[in-house]
Design a protein around this motif. Structure first.
Motif, short mmCIF file in Angstrom:
data_model
loop_
_atom_site.label_atom_id
_atom_site.label_comp_id
_atom_site.label_asym_id
_atom_site.label_seq_id
_atom_site.Cartn_x
_atom_site.Cartn_y
_atom_site.Cartn_z
N ASP A 88 -101.16 -61.37 -44.70
CA ASP A 88 -102.42 -61.43 -43.78
C ASP A 88 -102.71 -60.12 -43.18
O ASP A 88 -101.74 -60.12 -41.96
CB ASP A 88 -102.67 -62.82 -43.07
N GLN A 89 -103.35 -59.38 -43.61
CA GLN A 89 -103.40 -57.78 -42.76
C GLN A 89 -103.90 -58.09 -41.43
O GLN A 89 -103.64 -57.36 -40.43
CB GLN A 89 -104.36 -57.00 -43.55
N ASP A 90 -104.57 -59.08 -40.85
CA ASP A 90 -105.29 -59.48 -39.65
C ASP A 90 -103.94 -59.76 -38.87
O ASP A 90 -103.96 -59.35 -37.69
CB ASP A 90 -106.24 -60.39 -39.88
N LYS A 91 -103.24 -60.21 -39.19
CA LYS A 91 -101.84 -60.64 -38.30
C LYS A 91 -100.62 -59.70 -38.35
O LYS A 91 -99.91 -60.16 -37.55
CB LYS A 91 -101.39 -62.18 -38.93
N CYS A 92 -100.64 -59.15 -39.41
CA CYS A 92 -99.60 -58.11 -39.24
C CYS A 92 -99.47 -57.00 -37.97
O CYS A 92 -100.56 -56.53 -37.82
CB CYS A 92 -99.49 -57.29 -40.55
N ILE A 93 -98.44 -56.99 -37.44
CA ILE A 93 -98.19 -55.95 -36.28
C ILE A 93 -97.26 -54.96 -36.68
O ILE A 93 -96.95 -54.14 -35.74
CB ILE A 93 -97.76 -56.56 -34.87
N GLY A 94 -96.94 -54.62 -37.90
CA GLY A 94 -96.13 -53.51 -38.37
C GLY A 94 -94.79 -53.42 -37.76
O GLY A 94 -94.20 -52.30 -37.52
N CYS A 95 -94.17 -54.50 -37.35
CA CYS A 95 -92.85 -54.64 -36.84
C CYS A 95 -91.79 -54.23 -38.06
O CYS A 95 -90.60 -53.83 -37.37
CB CYS A 95 -92.53 -55.66 -36.20
N HIS A 96 -92.11 -54.12 -39.00
CA HIS A 96 -91.09 -53.80 -40.19
C HIS A 96 -90.18 -54.69 -40.27
O HIS A 96 -89.12 -54.60 -41.13
CB HIS A 96 -90.35 -52.46 -39.68
N TYR A 97 -90.02 -55.88 -39.63
CA TYR A 97 -88.90 -56.90 -39.79
C TYR A 97 -88.61 -57.34 -41.45
O TYR A 97 -87.55 -57.50 -41.92
CB TYR A 97 -89.09 -58.15 -39.06
N CYS A 98 -89.92 -57.74 -41.98
CA CYS A 98 -89.92 -58.07 -43.25
C CYS A 98 -89.31 -57.05 -44.30
O CYS A 98 -88.50 -57.40 -45.34
CB CYS A 98 -91.45 -58.58 -43.64
N GLY A 99 -89.55 -55.66 -43.97
CA GLY A 99 -88.81 -54.63 -44.84
C GLY A 99 -87.52 -54.76 -44.82
O GLY A 99 -86.72 -54.42 -45.97
N TRP A 100 -86.88 -54.79 -43.58
CA TRP A 100 -85.43 -54.91 -43.48
C TRP A 100 -84.92 -56.18 -44.07
O TRP A 100 -83.64 -56.28 -44.54
CB TRP A 100 -85.20 -54.86 -41.72
#
Ligand code: SF4
Ligand code: SF4
Ligand code: SF4
Length: 197
Positions: A88-100
């Motif tokens: 959900d693009q509206d909820k994402c804060i760009g913290c990168h945790y998912c990428g890691w």
């Protein structure tokens, strides 16, 4: 409720032509290095029998979705209906945790998208984490509900569909690795099977 979907990839059939990754870029307006599908060249064997194998990867919509577990805002959802993992693009804060947390490097960050995370949504085209404005691929002439990468694979190396159908296509070794690996990547082994993920 329909069944969980996944990708199934056969490296032996892949010729490394990039048609799948380009088709994804075109369908989903990806730019520069912000690619949802990547063609990797993995080394196999050792000298003098060294080779490189082309491997087409994107989000595999994992059964256990490690990305969802670490997301602090609840932006990532594994849909009940088909197991597709959406953002959900509206909820994402760009913290990168998912990428890691992702074993496949699937989530990507685009500075032009406020540094928010985005990734493959199986050409969903609707709902949370949708196709970023793209219409659903519902009509047969648009590929139906088959992702554009699969539609454009020139050698039939890439497949997508309900897990049970994909497991019927796959070898016993690939299924074993898939089940032992938390139902993440359903990929044919390129070397003798070790039974792991
Ligand atoms: S492949 Fe990565 S982004 Fe996709 S569901 Fe698995 S952990 Fe999440
Ligand atoms: S980057 Fe966005 S989607 Fe990824 S873990 Fe952080 S808030 Fe969640
Ligand atoms: S389109 Fe098919 S054959 Fe070509 S690189 Fe992608 S998976 Fe391999």
């Amino acid at each position: 409720m329909s069944e969980q979907w996944t990708f199934y990839f056969e490296p032996d059939k892949c010729i490394g032509c990039h048609a799948c990754s380009v088709a994804c870029d075109v369908q989903n307006d990806r730019v520069d290095d912000d690619n949802w599908r990547e063609l990797r060249h993995e080394p196999t064997g050792s000298f003098p029998d060294y080779e490189e194998t082309a491997v087409s990867t994107s989000c595999f919509h994992c059964g256990d979705a490690p990305c969802e577990k670490v997301c602090p805002t609840g932006a990532i959802t594994k849909r009940e209906s088909d197991g597709i993992v959406t953002v959900d693009q509206d909820k994402c804060i760009g913290c990168h945790y998912c990428g890691w947390a992702c074993p496949y490097g699937a989530p990507t960050y685009n500075p032009d998208n406020d540094g928010k995370m985005s990734k493959c949504h199986l050409c969903l085209g609707e709902g949370e984490g949708d196709g970023h404005g793209k219409p659903p691929r519902e009509k047969p002439e648009e590929g139906g509900n088959t992702p554009n990468c699969v539609d454009n694979c020139v050698t039939d190396a890439l497949h997508a569909g309900p897990v049970s159908e994909m497991m019927e296509l796959a070898s016993e070794a690939a299924v074993k690795r898939f089940v032992n690996g938390n139902r993440r990547a359903l990929v044919e082994p390129v070397e003798p099977d070790s039974g792991g993920d």
